[in-house]
Design an enzyme around this catalytic site. Structure first.
Site, PDB file in Angstrom:
ATOM      1  N   LYS A 163       2.280 -14.669  14.591  1.00 58.95           N
ATOM      2  CA  LYS A 163       2.526 -13.671  15.633  1.00 58.95           C
ATOM      3  C   LYS A 163       2.221 -14.208  17.009  1.00 58.95           C
ATOM      4  O   LYS A 163       2.866 -13.827  17.986  1.00 58.95           O
ATOM      5  CB  LYS A 163       1.747 -12.379  15.356  1.00 58.95           C
ATOM      6  CG  LYS A 163       2.308 -11.612  14.170  1.00 58.95           C
ATOM      7  CD  LYS A 163       2.070 -10.122  14.291  1.00 58.95           C
ATOM      8  CE  LYS A 163       2.795  -9.393  13.160  1.00 58.95           C
ATOM      9  NZ  LYS A 163       2.478  -7.985  13.060  1.00 58.95           N
TER      10      LYS A 163
ATOM     11  N   LYS B  69      11.038  -4.379   8.236  1.00 61.10           N
ATOM     12  CA  LYS B  69      11.353  -3.295   9.167  1.00 61.10           C
ATOM     13  C   LYS B  69      11.267  -3.720  10.626  1.00 61.10           C
ATOM     14  O   LYS B  69      11.711  -2.999  11.497  1.00 61.10           O
ATOM     15  CB  LYS B  69      10.471  -2.074   8.885  1.00 61.10           C
ATOM     16  CG  LYS B  69       9.014  -2.222   9.217  1.00 61.10           C
ATOM     17  CD  LYS B  69       8.335  -0.909   8.897  1.00 61.10           C
ATOM     18  CE  LYS B  69       6.845  -0.998   8.791  1.00 61.10           C
ATOM     19  NZ  LYS B  69       6.135  -1.794   9.774  1.00 61.10           N
TER      20      LYS B  69
ATOM     21  N   LYS C  66      12.567 -11.514   2.953  1.00 63.77           N
ATOM     22  CA  LYS C  66      12.523 -10.102   2.562  1.00 63.77           C
ATOM     23  C   LYS C  66      13.098  -9.188   3.647  1.00 63.77           C
ATOM     24  O   LYS C  66      13.090  -9.521   4.839  1.00 63.77           O
ATOM     25  CB  LYS C  66      11.101  -9.687   2.198  1.00 63.77           C
ATOM     26  CG  LYS C  66      10.173  -9.541   3.370  1.00 63.77           C
ATOM     27  CD  LYS C  66       8.957  -8.704   3.020  1.00 63.77           C
ATOM     28  CE  LYS C  66       8.277  -8.268   4.306  1.00 63.77           C
ATOM     29  NZ  LYS C  66       7.241  -7.294   4.154  1.00 63.77           N
TER      30      LYS C  66
HETATM   31  P1  ATP Z   1       6.919  -5.724   8.947  1.00 63.42           P
HETATM   32  O1  ATP Z   1       8.132  -6.506   8.627  1.00 63.42           O
HETATM   33  O2  ATP Z   1       6.980  -4.960  10.213  1.00 63.42           O
HETATM   34  O3  ATP Z   1       5.633  -6.470   8.739  1.00 63.42           O
HETATM   35  P2  ATP Z   1       7.343  -4.469   6.415  1.00 63.42           P
HETATM   36  O4  ATP Z   1       8.761  -4.053   6.333  1.00 63.42           O
HETATM   37  O5  ATP Z   1       6.899  -5.660   5.666  1.00 63.42           O
HETATM   38  O6  ATP Z   1       6.887  -4.545   7.915  1.00 63.42           O
HETATM   39  P3  ATP Z   1       4.940  -3.094   5.851  1.00 63.42           P
HETATM   40  O7  ATP Z   1       4.482  -2.013   6.759  1.00 63.42           O
HETATM   41  O8  ATP Z   1       4.285  -4.434   5.951  1.00 63.42           O
HETATM   42  O9  ATP Z   1       6.515  -3.242   5.979  1.00 63.42           O
HETATM   43  O10 ATP Z   1       4.857  -2.655   4.371  1.00 63.42           O
HETATM   44  C1  ATP Z   1       4.798  -1.358   3.883  1.00 63.42           C
HETATM   45  C2  ATP Z   1       4.976  -1.447   2.384  1.00 63.42           C
HETATM   46  O11 ATP Z   1       6.350  -1.729   2.063  1.00 63.42           O
HETATM   47  C3  ATP Z   1       4.165  -2.558   1.703  1.00 63.42           C
HETATM   48  O12 ATP Z   1       3.613  -2.034   0.517  1.00 63.42           O
HETATM   49  C4  ATP Z   1       5.187  -3.632   1.400  1.00 63.42           C
HETATM   50  O13 ATP Z   1       4.840  -4.386   0.257  1.00 63.42           O
HETATM   51  C5  ATP Z   1       6.444  -2.819   1.162  1.00 63.42           C
HETATM   52  N1  ATP Z   1       7.646  -3.568   1.508  1.00 63.42           N
HETATM   53  C6  ATP Z   1       8.001  -3.950   2.742  1.00 63.42           C
HETATM   54  N2  ATP Z   1       9.177  -4.610   2.734  1.00 63.42           N
HETATM   55  C7  ATP Z   1       9.573  -4.651   1.444  1.00 63.42           C
HETATM   56  C8  ATP Z   1      10.698  -5.211   0.773  1.00 63.42           C
HETATM   57  N3  ATP Z   1      11.633  -5.838   1.432  1.00 63.42           N
HETATM   58  N4  ATP Z   1      10.804  -5.068  -0.558  1.00 63.42           N
HETATM   59  C9  ATP Z   1       9.848  -4.418  -1.231  1.00 63.42           C
HETATM   60  N5  ATP Z   1       8.749  -3.877  -0.674  1.00 63.42           N
HETATM   61  C10 ATP Z   1       8.598  -3.980   0.642  1.00 63.42           C
END
Ligand code: ATP
Ligand code: LTN
Length: 332
Positions: free
Chosen positions: A115, A201, A198
């Site tokens: 980051k 968001k 992956k």
């Molecule tokens: P960022 O990319 O902003 O770090 P993120 O999309 O990874 O965010 P988080 O807030 O870190 O989302 O995660 C919230 C939950 O969603 C966690 O339990 C994470 O394991 C799950 N999650 C996030 N992205 C995925 C994905 N692509 N597939 C499955 N589970 C996911």
């Protein structure tokens, strides 16, 4: 809720847009845990401040995420759903833990390194101490189990180290040692354009993810333009056809069909057929969620009152832990 249930806690940073990945990989599973465990889910708005946030957008997004949690089926009676900043104990415990954390441990955090490379103009101390706040989130509630993704495992390890440091120094068994939760979790959903990473968001390219609140046209467009390969046979093959495998995974989770059934359904058909049907399925799955979401967003008073109730229930637990911690470290 009975007292002998184990406690599960997880948080989501209030940045970006909740995606189909968050739904399939996390929220959909959380729904299945709500009867078996004591579950706390919170929106980490304090964590969001480690990068620049427009205040108006942060407020709106916090309402939006909260409403999406509810619209996706998390029950605020069965789970404690709350906003982190509305429980002041998080920031307070974080300070006590900050004073126990060796800088060397923070220097190792790979997310900080990543980051700080990405936000070169805003490498603030919060970005650095972020994992300590995360430890406070977990320890305040005596969480037994913490469902976290791969990228958060190192932070959970630090949290476990901090329990050890606290115990060594004050030795009174106040803080519970949390474990990562690895259940029969849903699938990991990959990015639509770059299926080797992956679906995230906070991806800058919005073609990489389907947001829970994308309109049907957008969803259709994103799924139809998802990266696949030049072959034509619809077959689940993660190594050679990662893009198609990802679409099949989403299809399988949302329809309840097995890969074998899907392969049979699309025998002799083109990828394009599958994309059209999948886009339809995603739109239809999200339609009732989006309707509920817009209703909820129309009534901020109702959302405020649910947030206040969630925070009150969370605070009852958090304040009891913080009191014991303050006492044991010598604060009057
Ligand atoms: P960022 O990319 O902003 O770090 P993120 O999309 O990874 O965010 P988080 O807030 O870190 O989302 O995660 C919230 C939950 O969603 C966690 O339990 C994470 O394991 C799950 N999650 C996030 N992205 C995925 C994905 N692509 N597939 C499955 N589970 C996911
Ligand atoms: N850092 C996590 C969000 C988060 C969290 C937590 C998860 C903040 N506090 C406590 C589990 C437990 C993230 O970025 N996904």
């Amino acid at each position: 809720m009975t007292n002998n249930k184990k406690t599960i806690l997880s948080g989501s940073t209030v940045t970006g847009d909740l995606t189909l990945g968050n739904y399939i990989g996390a929220i959909n599973n959380w729904k299945q845990l709500q009867d078996q465990y004591e579950c706390l889910y919170f929106l980490a708005d304090l964590h969001a401040l480690t990068v620049h946030q427009d205040p108006k957008i942060l407020k709106e997004r916090t309402y939006s995420f909260f409403a999406q949690y509810l619209a996706l089926g998390l029950d605020p009676q069965k789970n404690i759903i709350f906003v982190q900043s509305q429980v002041h104990e998080h920031a307070e415990l974080a300070w006590i833990l900050t004073c126990l954390t060796p800088m060397g441990y923070l220097n190792r955090m790979t997310q900080f390194k990543e980051k700080s490379e990405k936000h070169v103009k805003n490498i603030n101390a919060g970005l650095y101490t972020y994992p300590i706040l995360m430890a406070a989130d977990i320890l305040l509630y005596q969480a037994d189990l913490v469902p976290v993704g791969e990228d958060q495992k190192q932070h959970l390890e630090l949290c476990r180290d901090l329990v050890g440091f606290f115990e060594n120094r004050y030795g009174n068994g106040i803080l519970k040692m949390p474990e990562p939760y690895i259940g029969k979790m849903g699938a990991r959903i990959m990015s639509l354009q770059e299926p080797d990473k992956k679906m995230s968001k906070s991806d800058e390219n919005e073609k990489n993810f389907v947001s829970i609140i994308d309109d049907p046209k957008k969803i259709e467009k994103k799924i139809k333009s998802a990266t696949t390969d030049s072959d034509t046979v619809v077959q689940y093959d993660l190594t050679n056809k990662p893009g198609l495998a990802n679409l099949l995974t989403i299809y399988s989770v949302l329809s309840g069909k097995t890969m074998k059934e899907l392969e049979a359904d699309y025998e002799g058909k083109m990828y394009g057929h599958l994309k059209v049907d999948l886009a339809d399925l995603v739109v239809e799955t999200l339609r009732p969620v989006q309707a509920k979401y817009s209703d909820l967003m129309k009534n901020k008073d109702h959302l405020n009152s649910l947030m206040a109730k969630g925070a009150e229930r969370a605070r009852a637990k958090a304040s009891s832990t913080l009191k014991k911690v303050y006492d044991s470290v010598g604060l009057l």
